[in-house]
Write a protein that holds these residues in place. Structure first.
Motif, short mmCIF file in Angstrom:
data_model
loop_
_atom_site.label_atom_id
_atom_site.label_comp_id
_atom_site.label_asym_id
_atom_site.label_seq_id
_atom_site.Cartn_x
_atom_site.Cartn_y
_atom_site.Cartn_z
N GLN A 138 0.96 -1.22 0.14
CA GLN A 138 -0.15 -0.03 0.14
C GLN A 138 0.84 1.22 0.07
OE1 GLN A 138 -2.44 -0.87 3.53
NE2 GLN A 138 -4.38 -0.56 2.30
N LEU A 139 1.99 1.27 0.92
CA LEU A 139 2.84 2.43 0.86
C LEU A 139 3.53 2.63 -0.39
CD1 LEU A 139 4.10 2.03 4.42
CD2 LEU A 139 2.51 3.46 3.64
N GLU A 140 3.94 1.62 -0.90
CA GLU A 140 4.64 1.81 -2.37
C GLU A 140 3.62 2.34 -3.31
OE1 GLU A 140 5.95 -2.36 -3.11
OE2 GLU A 140 7.88 -1.94 -2.36
N MET A 141 2.41 1.84 -3.38
CA MET A 141 1.53 2.55 -4.32
C MET A 141 1.23 3.83 -4.06
SD MET A 141 -1.38 -0.43 -4.75
CE MET A 141 -1.01 -2.32 -5.14
N PHE A 142 1.02 4.16 -2.98
CA PHE A 142 0.57 5.63 -2.37
C PHE A 142 1.98 6.66 -2.88
CE2 PHE A 142 1.55 9.24 0.79
CZ PHE A 142 0.52 9.94 0.40
N VAL A 143 3.40 6.11 -2.76
CA VAL A 143 4.31 6.97 -2.78
C VAL A 143 4.37 7.18 -4.40
CG1 VAL A 143 6.94 6.80 -2.82
CG2 VAL A 143 5.57 6.55 -0.72
N ALA A 144 4.17 5.93 -5.23
CA ALA A 144 4.38 6.19 -6.58
C ALA A 144 3.39 6.96 -7.18
CB ALA A 144 4.09 4.64 -7.28
N VAL A 145 2.05 6.89 -7.03
CA VAL A 145 1.05 7.70 -7.16
C VAL A 145 1.29 9.36 -6.71
CG1 VAL A 145 -1.48 8.49 -6.91
CG2 VAL A 145 -0.98 6.20 -7.20
N GLY A 165 1.38 6.28 -11.40
CA GLY A 165 1.94 5.47 -10.40
C GLY A 165 1.62 3.93 -10.69
N ALA A 166 0.46 3.40 -11.31
CA ALA A 166 0.16 2.02 -11.94
C ALA A 166 0.99 1.59 -12.77
CB ALA A 166 -1.25 1.79 -12.37
N ARG A 167 1.50 2.56 -13.93
CA ARG A 167 2.34 1.97 -14.80
C ARG A 167 3.93 2.07 -14.43
NH1 ARG A 167 1.79 6.43 -17.40
NH2 ARG A 167 3.63 7.52 -16.78
N ARG A 168 4.23 2.82 -13.51
CA ARG A 168 5.54 2.65 -12.68
C ARG A 168 5.83 1.27 -11.79
NH1 ARG A 168 7.73 7.39 -8.55
NH2 ARG A 168 8.27 6.06 -6.85
N LEU A 169 4.73 1.07 -11.42
CA LEU A 169 4.54 -0.12 -10.48
C LEU A 169 4.34 -1.60 -11.44
CD1 LEU A 169 3.25 1.00 -7.09
CD2 LEU A 169 5.49 0.56 -7.62
N ARG A 170 3.75 -1.28 -12.66
CA ARG A 170 3.37 -2.33 -13.52
C ARG A 170 2.22 -3.10 -12.67
NH1 ARG A 170 9.11 -4.61 -16.01
NH2 ARG A 170 9.67 -2.65 -16.92
N ILE A 171 1.22 -2.53 -12.22
CA ILE A 171 0.11 -2.69 -11.82
C ILE A 171 -1.25 -2.21 -12.14
CG2 ILE A 171 -1.30 -3.13 -9.39
CD1 ILE A 171 1.43 -2.80 -7.90
N ALA A 172 -2.33 -3.08 -12.52
CA ALA A 172 -3.36 -2.44 -12.99
C ALA A 172 -3.89 -1.27 -12.15
CB ALA A 172 -4.33 -3.61 -12.95
N GLN A 173 -4.50 -0.42 -13.11
CA GLN A 173 -4.81 1.11 -12.25
C GLN A 173 -6.10 0.65 -11.59
OE1 GLN A 173 -5.14 4.44 -15.11
NE2 GLN A 173 -6.63 5.30 -13.99
N PRO A 174 -7.04 -0.25 -11.77
CA PRO A 174 -8.15 -0.39 -10.69
C PRO A 174 -7.52 -0.93 -9.53
CG PRO A 174 -8.80 -1.28 -12.82
CD PRO A 174 -7.35 -0.77 -12.95
N ALA A 175 -6.54 -1.96 -9.38
CA ALA A 175 -6.07 -2.30 -8.22
C ALA A 175 -5.28 -1.06 -7.36
CB ALA A 175 -4.78 -3.23 -8.56
N SER A 215 -6.14 2.07 -7.37
CA SER A 215 -7.09 2.87 -6.97
C SER A 215 -7.88 2.41 -5.84
CB SER A 215 -8.18 2.98 -7.67
OG SER A 215 -7.79 3.75 -8.87
N LYS A 216 -8.25 0.93 -5.92
CA LYS A 216 -8.73 0.21 -4.84
C LYS A 216 -8.13 0.26 -3.60
CE LYS A 216 -10.77 -4.37 -3.57
NZ LYS A 216 -10.95 -5.84 -4.05
N SER A 217 -6.73 -0.17 -3.73
CA SER A 217 -5.67 -0.14 -2.63
C SER A 217 -5.63 1.48 -1.93
CB SER A 217 -4.30 -0.30 -3.14
OG SER A 217 -3.20 -0.60 -1.80
N ARG A 243 8.17 7.17 2.66
CA ARG A 243 9.40 7.11 2.13
C ARG A 243 10.56 6.33 3.20
NH1 ARG A 243 9.13 12.78 -0.49
NH2 ARG A 243 8.57 12.11 -2.85
N GLU A 244 10.37 6.93 4.46
CA GLU A 244 11.23 6.48 5.39
C GLU A 244 11.13 5.04 5.81
OE1 GLU A 244 11.03 8.91 8.65
OE2 GLU A 244 11.74 10.66 7.74
N ILE A 245 9.74 4.52 5.82
CA ILE A 245 9.77 3.23 6.16
C ILE A 245 9.95 2.38 4.90
CG2 ILE A 245 7.67 1.61 6.25
CD1 ILE A 245 5.78 3.87 7.71
N LEU A 246 9.97 2.54 3.87
CA LEU A 246 10.32 1.87 2.61
C LEU A 246 11.83 1.84 2.48
CD1 LEU A 246 7.76 3.02 -0.12
CD2 LEU A 246 7.59 1.02 1.12
#
Length: 308
Positions: free
Chosen positions: A5-12, A21-31, A33-35, A69-72
């Motif tokens: 979740q934190l990785e997605m938030f930081v990327a977005v 953010g989805a493109r950077r992480l190579r994860i589907a955009q709906p996933a 948004s849901k997270s 960022r610090e946690i990751l």
């Protein structure tokens, strides 16, 4: 919250859009948004401001971005530490700007004492030139380095060791060579060597830019102490401020060079540099050993004083 979740938030947050953010992480955009919606529910507050222009952060989102960022970063370092611990014997790569000159007469003693204190750690030494002394740490080529500030990046944590005076080096047939002492004002018009590819902040320090209120005329570019000595020896018009230990340990044997005490010049600082995100005990122990050796043997470095 979980790491994903934190990785997605930081990327977005950094990309400015859920799509980015989805493109950077190579994860589907709906996933993604849901997270993020789930993350906001878990924290009980809005984190993102959605608009046609993209994604912005609320005050709470700005706070989370810093913490995430610090946690990751800590998670990444933890993985690295655990993996290295699994390799058995630990390994430390130590960078030394100008080699044995890095911490003057105490360089070899710091290394010797650390090896004695931590026999479980194998030590590899790397000589660093002027431009690479800081970037070698940030790039991961070395784990820790003995350097000479000023440091051009906030990514590094510096532990000061000692200060020593700067002297002016030139050929014995230079017009200033016969002086018993010089002021910075006496060398305002003297050409100096260029510190090729070195950070501008570091270059300005050694060219005394602040004291001269301008950049001096520079000639041949150098990246190492050996190049510096050779360049000065071959040009009777060029001068260069250097650390007094650089003279004693590096270029004193180069003919026909000499040095003159230089008043009004800032002292040069020897320090240990590590990444601010560094947590390995062998790295921290190296810093502690360097500080301890310097406190006990500062008198072995002529003219040096412990950094206040």
């Amino acid at each position: 919250m979980d790491v994903q979740q934190l990785e997605m938030f930081v990327a977005v947050a950094e990309e400015g859009s859920i799509h980015g953010g989805a493109r950077r992480l190579r994860i589907a955009q709906p996933a993604v948004s849901k997270s993020l919606r789930k993350l906001e529910r878990q924290l009980g507050t809005e984190l993102l401001v959605r608009s046609p222009q993209g994604i912005g952060l609320t005050v709470a989102g700005e706070v989370l971005l810093v913490q995430a960022r610090e946690i990751l970063d800590r998670v990444g370092r933890t993985v690295e530490i655990v993996r290295k611990a699994g390799y058995g014997r630990r390994h430390l790569v130590v960078g030394l700007v100008a080699g044995v000159i890095a911490a003057a007469e105490l360089t070899s003693e710091i290394i010797r004492q650390f090896r004695e204190d931590r026999p479980d750690v194998s030590v590899t030494l790397r000589e660093l030139d002027f431009p690479s002394q800081f970037s070698a740490v940030t790039d991961g080529r070395v784990d820790v380095a003995l350097v000479r500030p000023p440091c051009p990046t906030t990514d590094l944590a510096l532990t000061p060791l000692f200060e020593e005076p700067i002297v002016l080096c030139c050929r014995t047939d230079h017009p200033l060579a016969g002086e018993d002492q010089l002021e910075v004002g006496d060398i305002l018009n003297e050409p100096m060597l260029d510190m090729a590819d070195s950070p501008q902040l570091w270059k300005d320090f050694w060219l005394l830019a602040d004291e001269r209120h301008e950049q001096p005329v520079t000639g041949q570019s150098v990246q190492t102490v050996s190049e510096l000595g050779l360049a000065l020896a071959c040009n009777n018009r060029t001068v260069m401020p250097i650390a007094s230990s650089t003279w004693r340990l590096g270029v004193a044997g180069v003919q026909p060079l000499t040095t003159i005490p230089l008043r009004g010049a800032p002292a040069t600082l020897a320090a240990v540099a590590v990444m601010r995100s560094e947590h390995r005990d062998e790295v921290n122990d190296f810093v502690s050993t360097a500080k301890s050796v310097v406190r006990q043997r500062i008198k072995d470095v002529p003219g040096a004083e412990l950094h206040a």
